[in-house]
Structures are given as C-alpha cells and as structure tokens.
Design a protein around this motif. Structure first.
Motif, PDB file in Angstrom:
ATOM      1  N   LEU A 210      17.829   5.853  12.054  1.00 48.71           N
ATOM      2  CA  LEU A 210      16.638   5.959  13.441  1.00 48.71           C
ATOM      3  C   LEU A 210      15.050   5.690  13.009  1.00 48.71           C
ATOM      4  CD1 LEU A 210      18.401   8.548  15.478  1.00 48.71           C
ATOM      5  CD2 LEU A 210      17.924   6.452  16.389  1.00 48.71           C
ATOM      6  N   ASN A 211      14.886   5.425  11.763  1.00 47.22           N
ATOM      7  CA  ASN A 211      13.740   5.277  10.912  1.00 47.22           C
ATOM      8  C   ASN A 211      12.740   4.483  11.784  1.00 47.22           C
ATOM      9  OD1 ASN A 211      14.727   2.174  11.612  1.00 47.22           O
ATOM     10  ND2 ASN A 211      13.971   1.466   9.643  1.00 47.22           N
ATOM     11  N   LEU A 212      12.561   3.872  13.435  1.00 45.14           N
ATOM     12  CA  LEU A 212      11.556   3.514  13.839  1.00 45.14           C
ATOM     13  C   LEU A 212      11.289   4.703  14.984  1.00 45.14           C
ATOM     14  CD1 LEU A 212      10.001   1.469  15.109  1.00 45.14           C
ATOM     15  CD2 LEU A 212      11.590   0.806  17.213  1.00 45.14           C
ATOM     16  N   VAL A 213      11.542   5.488  15.065  1.00 41.57           N
ATOM     17  CA  VAL A 213      11.526   7.172  15.912  1.00 41.57           C
ATOM     18  C   VAL A 213      11.023   7.881  14.710  1.00 41.57           C
ATOM     19  CG1 VAL A 213      12.966   9.449  16.447  1.00 41.57           C
ATOM     20  CG2 VAL A 213      13.194   7.107  16.677  1.00 41.57           C
ATOM     21  N   LEU A 214      11.186   8.063  14.073  1.00 42.46           N
ATOM     22  CA  LEU A 214      10.849   8.661  12.673  1.00 42.46           C
ATOM     23  C   LEU A 214       9.375   7.847  12.663  1.00 42.46           C
ATOM     24  CD1 LEU A 214       9.882  10.743  10.752  1.00 42.46           C
ATOM     25  CD2 LEU A 214      10.715   8.901   8.825  1.00 42.46           C
ATOM     26  N   ALA A 215       8.756   6.548  12.431  1.00 42.09           N
ATOM     27  CA  ALA A 215       7.975   5.625  12.544  1.00 42.09           C
ATOM     28  C   ALA A 215       6.541   6.353  13.629  1.00 42.09           C
ATOM     29  CB  ALA A 215       8.719   4.079  12.307  1.00 42.09           C
ATOM     30  N   TYR A 216       7.049   6.245  15.099  1.00 42.85           N
ATOM     31  CA  TYR A 216       6.571   6.847  15.327  1.00 42.85           C
ATOM     32  C   TYR A 216       5.740   8.240  15.966  1.00 42.85           C
ATOM     33  CZ  TYR A 216       6.936   2.546  18.921  1.00 42.85           C
ATOM     34  OH  TYR A 216       7.323   1.489  19.337  1.00 42.85           O
ATOM     35  N   PHE A 217       6.583   9.021  14.737  1.00 41.93           N
ATOM     36  CA  PHE A 217       6.411  10.114  14.974  1.00 41.93           C
ATOM     37  C   PHE A 217       5.027  10.188  13.926  1.00 41.93           C
ATOM     38  CE2 PHE A 217      10.134  12.157  17.287  1.00 41.93           C
ATOM     39  CZ  PHE A 217       9.253  13.765  18.140  1.00 41.93           C
ATOM     40  N   TYR A 218       5.472   9.325  12.811  1.00 42.77           N
ATOM     41  CA  TYR A 218       4.053   9.081  11.826  1.00 42.77           C
ATOM     42  C   TYR A 218       3.096   9.335  12.085  1.00 42.77           C
ATOM     43  CZ  TYR A 218       7.936  10.693   8.376  1.00 42.77           C
ATOM     44  OH  TYR A 218       7.739  11.404   6.988  1.00 42.77           O
ATOM     45  N   LYS A 289      -7.627   2.189  13.881  1.00 43.22           N
ATOM     46  CA  LYS A 289      -7.308   3.396  15.650  1.00 43.22           C
ATOM     47  C   LYS A 289      -6.751   2.631  16.462  1.00 43.22           C
ATOM     48  CE  LYS A 289     -12.698   4.092  14.713  1.00 43.22           C
ATOM     49  NZ  LYS A 289     -14.081   3.743  15.698  1.00 43.22           N
ATOM     50  N   GLU A 290      -5.794   2.259  15.879  1.00 43.03           N
ATOM     51  CA  GLU A 290      -5.113   0.690  17.065  1.00 43.03           C
ATOM     52  C   GLU A 290      -3.547   1.933  16.962  1.00 43.03           C
ATOM     53  OE1 GLU A 290      -5.339  -0.859  18.683  1.00 43.03           O
ATOM     54  OE2 GLU A 290      -6.987  -1.062  18.780  1.00 43.03           O
ATOM     55  N   PHE A 291      -2.731   1.672  17.597  1.00 38.83           N
ATOM     56  CA  PHE A 291      -0.994   3.066  17.575  1.00 38.83           C
ATOM     57  C   PHE A 291      -0.319   1.597  16.936  1.00 38.83           C
ATOM     58  CE2 PHE A 291       2.845   4.309  20.309  1.00 38.83           C
ATOM     59  CZ  PHE A 291       2.581   4.682  19.061  1.00 38.83           C
ATOM     60  N   LYS A 292       0.588   1.864  15.968  1.00 36.81           N
ATOM     61  CA  LYS A 292       0.984   0.399  15.175  1.00 36.81           C
ATOM     62  C   LYS A 292       2.001   1.671  14.271  1.00 36.81           C
ATOM     63  CE  LYS A 292      -2.580  -2.770  15.186  1.00 36.81           C
ATOM     64  NZ  LYS A 292      -3.495  -4.288  14.366  1.00 36.81           N
ATOM     65  N   PRO A 293       3.179   1.821  15.210  1.00 29.18           N
ATOM     66  CA  PRO A 293       4.148   2.720  14.248  1.00 29.18           C
ATOM     67  C   PRO A 293       4.971   1.679  13.361  1.00 29.18           C
ATOM     68  CG  PRO A 293       3.937   2.955  16.951  1.00 29.18           C
ATOM     69  CD  PRO A 293       3.396   1.999  16.193  1.00 29.18           C
ATOM     70  N   GLU A 294       5.116   0.322  13.551  1.00 31.79           N
ATOM     71  CA  GLU A 294       5.525  -0.270  13.058  1.00 31.79           C
ATOM     72  C   GLU A 294       4.793  -0.209  11.226  1.00 31.79           C
ATOM     73  OE1 GLU A 294       5.074  -1.242  15.768  1.00 31.79           O
ATOM     74  OE2 GLU A 294       6.803  -1.127  16.614  1.00 31.79           O
ATOM     75  N   ARG A 295       3.789  -0.134  10.909  1.00 32.48           N
ATOM     76  CA  ARG A 295       3.343   0.269   9.944  1.00 32.48           C
ATOM     77  C   ARG A 295       3.769   1.172   8.666  1.00 32.48           C
ATOM     78  NH1 ARG A 295      -2.115   1.002  10.143  1.00 32.48           N
ATOM     79  NH2 ARG A 295      -2.111   1.408  12.455  1.00 32.48           N
ATOM     80  N   PHE A 296       4.350   2.212   9.323  1.00 37.35           N
ATOM     81  CA  PHE A 296       5.437   2.572   8.740  1.00 37.35           C
ATOM     82  C   PHE A 296       6.730   2.598   8.379  1.00 37.35           C
ATOM     83  CE2 PHE A 296       2.030   5.453  10.351  1.00 37.35           C
ATOM     84  CZ  PHE A 296       2.093   6.603   8.683  1.00 37.35           C
ATOM     85  N   LEU A 297       7.113   1.117   8.521  1.00 36.83           N
ATOM     86  CA  LEU A 297       8.477   0.695   7.618  1.00 36.83           C
ATOM     87  C   LEU A 297       8.551  -0.451   6.426  1.00 36.83           C
ATOM     88  CD1 LEU A 297       9.500  -0.872  11.477  1.00 36.83           C
ATOM     89  CD2 LEU A 297      10.345   2.127  10.306  1.00 36.83           C
ATOM     90  N   GLU A 298       6.777  -0.390   6.683  1.00 33.07           N
ATOM     91  CA  GLU A 298       6.669  -1.088   5.577  1.00 33.07           C
ATOM     92  C   GLU A 298       6.959  -0.507   4.178  1.00 33.07           C
ATOM     93  OE1 GLU A 298       2.350  -2.472   6.398  1.00 33.07           O
ATOM     94  OE2 GLU A 298       3.059  -3.748   7.685  1.00 33.07           O
ATOM     95  N   PRO A 299       7.550  -1.215   3.350  1.00 40.01           N
ATOM     96  CA  PRO A 299       8.023  -0.822   1.883  1.00 40.01           C
ATOM     97  C   PRO A 299       6.260   0.249   0.619  1.00 40.01           C
ATOM     98  CG  PRO A 299       7.961  -2.539   1.275  1.00 40.01           C
ATOM     99  CD  PRO A 299       7.980  -2.788   3.214  1.00 40.01           C
ATOM    100  N   ASP A 300       5.828  -0.647   0.815  1.00 39.60           N
ATOM    101  CA  ASP A 300       4.413  -0.286   0.959  1.00 39.60           C
ATOM    102  C   ASP A 300       3.197   0.411   1.350  1.00 39.60           C
ATOM    103  OD1 ASP A 300       3.601  -2.365   1.828  1.00 39.60           O
ATOM    104  OD2 ASP A 300       2.575  -3.252   0.790  1.00 39.60           O
ATOM    105  N   TRP A 301       3.239   1.519   2.605  1.00 35.41           N
ATOM    106  CA  TRP A 301       2.429   1.809   3.349  1.00 35.41           C
ATOM    107  C   TRP A 301       1.565   3.053   2.122  1.00 35.41           C
ATOM    108  CZ3 TRP A 301       3.243   7.253   4.931  1.00 35.41           C
ATOM    109  CH2 TRP A 301       4.228   8.007   4.635  1.00 35.41           C
ATOM    110  N   PRO A 302       0.347   3.394   2.750  1.00 40.78           N
ATOM    111  CA  PRO A 302      -0.061   3.982   1.380  1.00 40.78           C
ATOM    112  C   PRO A 302      -0.360   5.926   1.931  1.00 40.78           C
ATOM    113  CG  PRO A 302      -1.678   3.658   3.303  1.00 40.78           C
ATOM    114  CD  PRO A 302      -0.213   2.508   4.107  1.00 40.78           C
ATOM    115  N   ARG A 303       1.199   6.134   1.516  1.00 43.00           N
ATOM    116  CA  ARG A 303       1.900   7.846   1.275  1.00 43.00           C
ATOM    117  C   ARG A 303       0.856   8.530   0.744  1.00 43.00           C
ATOM    118  NH1 ARG A 303       5.778   4.460   0.585  1.00 43.00           N
ATOM    119  NH2 ARG A 303       7.631   4.549   1.494  1.00 43.00           N
TER     120      ARG A 303
END
Length: 319
Positions: A210-218, A289-303
């Motif tokens: 459920l990786n997309l669920v986690l991305a939405y929460f993040y 400022k945009e709601f873009k959950p998919e950004r957290f599915l990218e491998p290099d998102w800024p942790r």
C-alpha cells in the motif's frame, strides 16, 4: 472495527472531522498499544472489577491530560485515595468536583487495565502479539537489571498513547480534507486500495504493497505537519551551512549577490527546526504548495527535508 453505523451508510454528515478521527485513533491505539481491539459501537457493559470501560478511560485520559497536570497534586491524593475515588470532599465542589472525580476514575481505571494486561502478558507469554505492551514485556531481559518493571512498561506505553492520539487524529482529518477537495486523487487512492486488497481486510504484511497510501499520508504531513517547530539542543560546538534563498523555481537566487555562509552554533544553544519552512522550501520541493502525493514515490525524494516525525536518533518512534 467499522462494520457498523455510520460506516454502513452511503452518506454521513460530519460537522467537525477531528471528532470522528479522534475516535478512530483511539480504537487504533487501543489495539496497537494495548492489544485491546474494540468495536466502533462498543457495548455498554463494564468489565467486572472496573468502574469504566477501557475505551472510555483511554478517551478521558487523552483529552484531560492537561487538566490533570494543571491541578495541584493534593487534589488527586495518594494511590490509596485514588483507589477509593472518594477524593475527600472535592466531589461536592459542583461541576469542578464532578470533573475531577471523573478524571481521577479514568486515570485509575486505565492504570488498572494496563496492570492487568502486563500481568497477563508476563504470565501467558506474548510471542504471537505485536502490540506495544507485549513487545515491551517480551523485550525485557532475563536478568533483573535488564528487565523493565511494570511501572516502566506502563509509562512507556502511556507515552505512545498521549503522543499519538491528537497528532494522528488531526493528521488524518487534514488528509480527509485534502481528499474531499480533490476527488480525482480520492478516486485514485480508492482504486489503489481495492486493487491491492480486493475484498479482504488489510493485515500488517500489506503495508509494503500500500505504498500509495503511505505517500498520501506523507504528503498530508508535509503540507500540515503536526509539530511545526521541533526543539533541538546543541551538545557540542558545530557549524551549519546556510545557502542563499531561492525563488519559487527552486533554482534562481532571490539575491544574485548573496554567497553561502557558515553559521557557528556554540554548545548549549537551543534551536527550533521549522518543519513548515523545510516542507515548503522550493529548493527541495517542486510546487511545494500543491498536493502531489506521488512525489513520495520517486526514489530520490528529499528525505532530509521531510521532518514530520523529526529526524536523527531522537525522531518519533511512532513513525
């Protein structure tokens, strides 16, 4: 847990989302922290030897903690007084006395419930359980010096309850609001969940799928962090590199003549890390400022620029 009204109705009107998300959070924490799974419409029967249901005690304690701390110590009395719940003549103080008595009962009841749970886990074993109390009991060493006392197990579990209730409830409410505003993303998330789970109930092993669920929460936590300023303390002299501010494109400097600097931080300095400042910084986040959950599915998102749970060795263990 939710196979009950109002969840079985097609339409339910909620005036204040946190009122519902707080109830959901309490049900979840009851299962995760204490191993006490309860129904959304739990029965009214109070267990033998108790004066209050477990769920009600947890709710009152989590909501009235500040009230409990604000009142002077003598109001609550010693342990024997709490057991009697008489509290002297305080109960005759009108509405204040009634509230004090109700809060005292809730704290005493929750402590009794937790003692019973710890005693049960200690005697019957907890190898097949994953709730926090069971893990703390199981994690205690065989040597007396390594073994956690009952008070330590209860204390650590209580921290999970207090730290996780309000923050989780409000984070869930924010996510609900974002999904209500953007129905296309709501539909996408729904399709993802039904594709992964089908008709079955989710289990712990489904989390990774459920990786997309986690991305939405993040993404919801990035936009609305539960703690906006995170306190830190410098244990030794150190330096922090400071880069020039950039424009909304994340590249162009607002001041073309500005140069990188080094900020000296002496030992003993108290600092606040601005979660919102990091989460909305265009240097790290495109269209912050945009709601873009998919950004957290990218491998290099800024942790390192995501501090909803703080960071480092003292980050939130509830993550």
């Amino acid at each position: 847990m939710f196979d009950a009204d109002p969840w079985t109705r097609k339409t339910t009107h909620v005036k204040h989302a946190p009122e519902m998300t707080k109830e959901i959070t309490l049900l979840i924490i009851g299962a995760v922290a204490f191993g006490q799974e309860t129904h959304w419409e739990a029965g009214t029967t109070v267990p033998s030897g108790h004066r209050m249901k477990f769920q009600e005690a947890v709710r009152i304690v989590s909501e009235e903690l500040l009230f409990r701390v604000a009142m002077p110590h003598w109001v609550w009395g010693n342990k024997e007084t709490r057991k009697r719940i008489g509290l002297g003549g305080i109960a005759s103080w009108g509405w204040l006395g009634s509230k004090i008595k109700n809060v005292a009962i809730a704290f005493a009841e929750l402590e009794q419930y937790m003692q019973e749970i710890v005693a049960e886990q200690s005697s019957n074993g907890s190898q097949d359980r994953r709730d926090i109390i069971s893990q703390l009991v199981k994690g205690s060493g065989e040597d007396a010096e390594d073994r956690l006392s009952m008070r330590e197990v209860i204390g650590n579990t209580f921290i999970f309850l207090i730290a996780g209730h309000e923050t989780t409830a409000h984070s869930l409410a924010y996510l609900w609001g974002l999904l209500a505003l953007e129905e296309d993303k709501q539909d996408k998330l729904y399709r993802h969940i039904t594709t992964v789970l089908g008709d079955k109930q989710p289990v712990y092993d489904d989390i990774t799928s459920l990786n997309l669920v986690l991305a939405y929460f993040y993404e919801s936590l990035r936009l609305f962090p539960p703690v906006v300023n995170i306190p830190k303390y410098a244990t030794q002299d150190t330096t922090i590199p400071v880069s020039p501010a950039v424009a909304s494109d994340g590249v162009s400097q607002l001041d073309p003549l500005a140069k990188p600097k080094t900020l000296f931080v002496p030992k003993g300095t108290e600092m606040l890390v601005s979660a919102s400042g990091l989460h909305y910084n265009p240097r790290y986040w495109k269209d912050p400022k945009e709601f873009k959950p998919e950004r957290f599915l990218e491998p290099d998102w800024p942790r390192d620029a995501f501090v909803a749970f703080s960071s480092g060795p003292r980050a939130c263990i509830g993550r």
